[in-house]
Scaffold this motif. Structure first.
Motif, PDB file in Angstrom:
ATOM      1  N   LEU A 173       3.148   6.885  -2.512  1.00 52.65           N
ATOM      2  CA  LEU A 173       4.002   8.015  -2.535  1.00 52.65           C
ATOM      3  C   LEU A 173       3.741   9.152  -1.599  1.00 52.65           C
ATOM      4  O   LEU A 173       4.761   9.585  -1.054  1.00 52.65           O
ATOM      5  CB  LEU A 173       4.137   8.516  -4.012  1.00 52.65           C
ATOM      6  N   ALA A 174       2.489   9.451  -1.730  1.00 55.63           N
ATOM      7  CA  ALA A 174       2.040  10.641  -0.839  1.00 55.63           C
ATOM      8  C   ALA A 174       2.255  10.368   0.671  1.00 55.63           C
ATOM      9  O   ALA A 174       2.750  11.087   1.500  1.00 55.63           O
ATOM     10  CB  ALA A 174       0.614  11.244  -1.026  1.00 55.63           C
ATOM     11  N   LEU A 175       2.046   8.984   1.187  1.00 53.95           N
ATOM     12  CA  LEU A 175       2.211   8.622   2.241  1.00 53.95           C
ATOM     13  C   LEU A 175       3.934   8.631   2.724  1.00 53.95           C
ATOM     14  O   LEU A 175       4.194   8.920   3.726  1.00 53.95           O
ATOM     15  CB  LEU A 175       1.702   7.110   2.302  1.00 53.95           C
ATOM     16  N   TYR A 176       4.504   8.206   1.760  1.00 53.79           N
ATOM     17  CA  TYR A 176       6.052   8.127   2.008  1.00 53.79           C
ATOM     18  C   TYR A 176       6.520   9.718   2.359  1.00 53.79           C
ATOM     19  O   TYR A 176       7.297   9.849   3.273  1.00 53.79           O
ATOM     20  CB  TYR A 176       6.989   7.731   0.816  1.00 53.79           C
ATOM     21  N   ASN A 177       5.678  10.656   1.642  1.00 57.00           N
ATOM     22  CA  ASN A 177       6.271  11.995   1.697  1.00 57.00           C
ATOM     23  C   ASN A 177       5.610  12.395   3.033  1.00 57.00           C
ATOM     24  O   ASN A 177       6.344  13.071   3.575  1.00 57.00           O
ATOM     25  CB  ASN A 177       5.553  13.104   0.643  1.00 57.00           C
ATOM     26  N   SER A 178       4.483  12.180   3.536  1.00 59.27           N
ATOM     27  CA  SER A 178       4.091  12.626   4.731  1.00 59.27           C
ATOM     28  C   SER A 178       4.849  11.865   5.673  1.00 59.27           C
ATOM     29  O   SER A 178       5.134  12.784   6.938  1.00 59.27           O
ATOM     30  CB  SER A 178       2.736  12.004   5.044  1.00 59.27           C
ATOM     31  N   ILE A 179       5.339  10.793   5.771  1.00 66.44           N
ATOM     32  CA  ILE A 179       6.332  10.236   6.754  1.00 66.44           C
ATOM     33  C   ILE A 179       7.428  11.095   7.014  1.00 66.44           C
ATOM     34  O   ILE A 179       8.178  11.371   7.866  1.00 66.44           O
ATOM     35  CB  ILE A 179       6.392   8.782   6.588  1.00 66.44           C
ATOM     36  N   ARG A 221     -14.699   4.079  -6.295  1.00 65.14           N
ATOM     37  CA  ARG A 221     -14.211   4.095  -4.849  1.00 65.14           C
ATOM     38  C   ARG A 221     -13.912   2.809  -4.155  1.00 65.14           C
ATOM     39  O   ARG A 221     -12.890   3.035  -3.083  1.00 65.14           O
ATOM     40  CB  ARG A 221     -15.564   4.784  -3.902  1.00 65.14           C
ATOM     41  N   TYR A 222     -14.105   1.629  -4.800  1.00 64.44           N
ATOM     42  CA  TYR A 222     -13.541   0.465  -3.968  1.00 64.44           C
ATOM     43  C   TYR A 222     -12.718  -0.306  -5.325  1.00 64.44           C
ATOM     44  O   TYR A 222     -13.050  -0.116  -6.034  1.00 64.44           O
ATOM     45  CB  TYR A 222     -15.122  -0.186  -4.008  1.00 64.44           C
ATOM     46  N   ASP A 223     -11.962  -1.078  -4.510  1.00 65.17           N
ATOM     47  CA  ASP A 223     -10.968  -1.798  -5.380  1.00 65.17           C
ATOM     48  C   ASP A 223     -11.812  -3.207  -5.397  1.00 65.17           C
ATOM     49  O   ASP A 223     -12.820  -3.354  -4.928  1.00 65.17           O
ATOM     50  CB  ASP A 223      -9.547  -2.114  -4.789  1.00 65.17           C
ATOM     51  N   ASP A 224     -11.232  -4.271  -5.998  1.00 64.49           N
ATOM     52  CA  ASP A 224     -11.755  -5.475  -6.511  1.00 64.49           C
ATOM     53  C   ASP A 224     -12.177  -6.328  -4.985  1.00 64.49           C
ATOM     54  O   ASP A 224     -12.926  -7.110  -5.367  1.00 64.49           O
ATOM     55  CB  ASP A 224     -10.791  -6.422  -7.362  1.00 64.49           C
ATOM     56  N   GLU A 225     -11.448  -5.935  -3.988  1.00 66.03           N
ATOM     57  CA  GLU A 225     -11.621  -6.710  -2.622  1.00 66.03           C
ATOM     58  C   GLU A 225     -12.539  -6.103  -1.917  1.00 66.03           C
ATOM     59  O   GLU A 225     -12.622  -6.327  -0.572  1.00 66.03           O
ATOM     60  CB  GLU A 225     -10.403  -7.199  -2.084  1.00 66.03           C
ATOM     61  N   ASP A 226     -13.221  -4.913  -2.447  1.00 67.10           N
ATOM     62  CA  ASP A 226     -14.177  -4.257  -1.636  1.00 67.10           C
ATOM     63  C   ASP A 226     -13.564  -3.378  -0.744  1.00 67.10           C
ATOM     64  O   ASP A 226     -14.036  -2.877   0.498  1.00 67.10           O
ATOM     65  CB  ASP A 226     -15.353  -4.812  -0.973  1.00 67.10           C
ATOM     66  N   TYR A 227     -12.475  -2.947  -0.894  1.00 64.52           N
ATOM     67  CA  TYR A 227     -11.729  -1.933   0.250  1.00 64.52           C
ATOM     68  C   TYR A 227     -12.000  -0.767  -0.279  1.00 64.52           C
ATOM     69  O   TYR A 227     -12.030  -0.427  -1.719  1.00 64.52           O
ATOM     70  CB  TYR A 227     -10.019  -2.135   0.291  1.00 64.52           C
ATOM     71  N   VAL A 228     -12.158   0.403   0.347  1.00 59.19           N
ATOM     72  CA  VAL A 228     -12.145   1.863  -0.006  1.00 59.19           C
ATOM     73  C   VAL A 228     -10.967   2.210  -0.422  1.00 59.19           C
ATOM     74  O   VAL A 228      -9.966   2.006   0.380  1.00 59.19           O
ATOM     75  CB  VAL A 228     -12.996   2.473   1.034  1.00 59.19           C
ATOM     76  N   ILE A 229     -10.644   2.777  -1.520  1.00 61.67           N
ATOM     77  CA  ILE A 229      -9.398   3.107  -2.030  1.00 61.67           C
ATOM     78  C   ILE A 229      -9.156   4.598  -1.262  1.00 61.67           C
ATOM     79  O   ILE A 229      -9.720   5.493  -1.560  1.00 61.67           O
ATOM     80  CB  ILE A 229      -9.416   3.473  -3.481  1.00 61.67           C
ATOM     81  N   LEU A 230      -7.794   4.723  -0.651  1.00 64.01           N
ATOM     82  CA  LEU A 230      -7.384   6.181  -0.380  1.00 64.01           C
ATOM     83  C   LEU A 230      -6.433   6.609  -1.410  1.00 64.01           C
ATOM     84  O   LEU A 230      -5.413   5.931  -1.728  1.00 64.01           O
ATOM     85  CB  LEU A 230      -6.593   6.007   0.901  1.00 64.01           C
ATOM     86  N   ARG A 231      -6.434   7.803  -1.838  1.00 70.26           N
ATOM     87  CA  ARG A 231      -5.517   8.514  -2.802  1.00 70.26           C
ATOM     88  C   ARG A 231      -4.803   9.483  -2.404  1.00 70.26           C
ATOM     89  O   ARG A 231      -4.872   9.889  -1.378  1.00 70.26           O
ATOM     90  CB  ARG A 231      -6.486   8.933  -4.131  1.00 70.26           C
ATOM     91  N   GLU A 232      -3.955   9.831  -3.319  1.00 67.27           N
ATOM     92  CA  GLU A 232      -3.044  10.938  -2.992  1.00 67.27           C
ATOM     93  C   GLU A 232      -3.595  12.008  -2.563  1.00 67.27           C
ATOM     94  O   GLU A 232      -3.051  12.565  -1.458  1.00 67.27           O
ATOM     95  CB  GLU A 232      -2.205  11.288  -4.419  1.00 67.27           C
ATOM     96  N   LYS A 233      -4.651  12.683  -3.055  1.00 65.88           N
ATOM     97  CA  LYS A 233      -5.289  13.984  -2.387  1.00 65.88           C
ATOM     98  C   LYS A 233      -5.868  13.851  -1.027  1.00 65.88           C
ATOM     99  O   LYS A 233      -5.666  14.588  -0.105  1.00 65.88           O
ATOM    100  CB  LYS A 233      -6.450  14.313  -3.239  1.00 65.88           C
ATOM    101  N   ASP A 234      -6.099  12.408  -0.381  1.00 68.79           N
ATOM    102  CA  ASP A 234      -6.469  12.174   0.993  1.00 68.79           C
ATOM    103  C   ASP A 234      -5.085  12.395   1.912  1.00 68.79           C
ATOM    104  O   ASP A 234      -5.227  12.583   3.226  1.00 68.79           O
ATOM    105  CB  ASP A 234      -7.022  10.712   1.110  1.00 68.79           C
ATOM    106  N   PHE A 235      -4.035  12.267   1.348  1.00 67.05           N
ATOM    107  CA  PHE A 235      -2.803  12.493   2.178  1.00 67.05           C
ATOM    108  C   PHE A 235      -2.108  13.690   1.930  1.00 67.05           C
ATOM    109  O   PHE A 235      -1.193  14.269   2.518  1.00 67.05           O
ATOM    110  CB  PHE A 235      -1.828  11.557   1.657  1.00 67.05           C
ATOM    111  N   GLY A 236      -2.823  14.612   1.259  1.00 62.32           N
ATOM    112  CA  GLY A 236      -2.590  16.099   0.999  1.00 62.32           C
ATOM    113  C   GLY A 236      -2.397  16.861   2.447  1.00 62.32           C
ATOM    114  O   GLY A 236      -3.230  16.574   3.136  1.00 62.32           O
ATOM    115  N   ILE A 237      -1.588  17.681   2.437  1.00 62.58           N
ATOM    116  CA  ILE A 237      -1.273  18.403   3.699  1.00 62.58           C
ATOM    117  C   ILE A 237      -2.446  19.635   3.678  1.00 62.58           C
ATOM    118  O   ILE A 237      -2.723  20.207   2.785  1.00 62.58           O
ATOM    119  CB  ILE A 237       0.080  19.316   3.746  1.00 62.58           C
TER     120      ILE A 237
END
Length: 237
Positions: A173-179, A221-237
């Motif tokens: 959602l934050a990404l849509y907002n940034s775009i 920090r990681y999801d089930d497939e070992d990806y690092v999770i990016l969250r809303e705050k990371d897309f904060g302005i």
């Protein structure tokens, strides 16, 4: 991956399949490179080079060619790479003399050379207009359309995955907002701009040293497939 992203865009799968089939036919049966070379056109930052590189990898996997190195060069400084693949960026800058020379070279080349030209619609038109023989060498064509917000977001997801990250729901959602913040009515938002948004988010998520150590311990920090999770705050302005 990135390639799957392009295939998912409306009308692109057909273009990509057709271009790959034509190029593969030339690479498998081709005595010379007088046909079957490729043109990729799209606006600035539309991912032409990303797509060109993916096309080369797909062809190499399918046909074992082009062998040798992949060279990227701007049309204004063109040279020859035997048996490999040449990606000509900003193709509109090619001179008539170089176009004629390259056309003859492709006709006589038996080393399995493969050429991809990329530029905007106008640039490609200019390049192909330089010489008829030259234009006829490029029988495969892909036109990258202007992307919708959804397509830009799915590119961001694919790009993040390639780098070992995933984006959670609030992050999306934050990404849509940034775009939408960077969208202008008179200019299409580019993949390059979206890459920057993701790069910034990754940079932010990696910054909090102590927080990072703590989140590793709590393993959120990681999801089930070992990806690092990016969250809303990371897309904060």
């Amino acid at each position: 991956g990135i390639f799957t992203y392009f295939v998912s865009i409306k009308g692109m799968e057909e273009q990509i399949c057709q271009a790959l089939t034509g190029a593969a036919r030339h690479l498998i049966t081709g005595k010379d490179a007088s046909t079957g070379n490729m043109v990729i056109q799209g606006g600035s930052g539309s991912g032409k080079t990303v797509l060109a590189t993916a096309m080369v990898k797909a062809l190499q996997k399918e046909t074992g060619k082009p062998k040798g190195k992949v060279g990227k060069i701007e049309a204004s400084a063109l040279n020859k790479i035997s048996g490999g693949c040449l990606i000509i960026e900003k193709a509109g800058d090619i001179s008539k003399e170089t176009a004629v020379r390259l056309a003859l070279l492709l006709k006589s080349d038996t080393s399995g050379l493969f050429v991809i030209m990329e530029d905007t619609h106008r640039g490609i038109e200019k390049a192909l207009g330089r010489d008829e023989g030259f234009a006829s060498r490029f029988s495969e064509k892909i036109n990258i359309p202007i992307f919708t917000s959804d397509e830009l977001v799915s590119f961001a997801k694919a790009y993040a995955n390639e780098l070992g990250y995933t984006i959670d729901e609030m992050g999306i959602l934050a990404l849509y907002n940034s775009i939408s913040n960077i969208q202008k009515y008179d200019k299409a938002t580019t993949l390059t701009e979206v890459k920057e948004i993701v790069d910034d988010a990754i940079h932010k998520s990696e910054k909090g040293g102590l927080r990072k150590a703590f989140s590793i311990i709590t393993s959120r920090r990681y999801d089930d497939e070992d990806y690092v999770i990016l969250r809303e705050k990371d897309f904060g302005i």
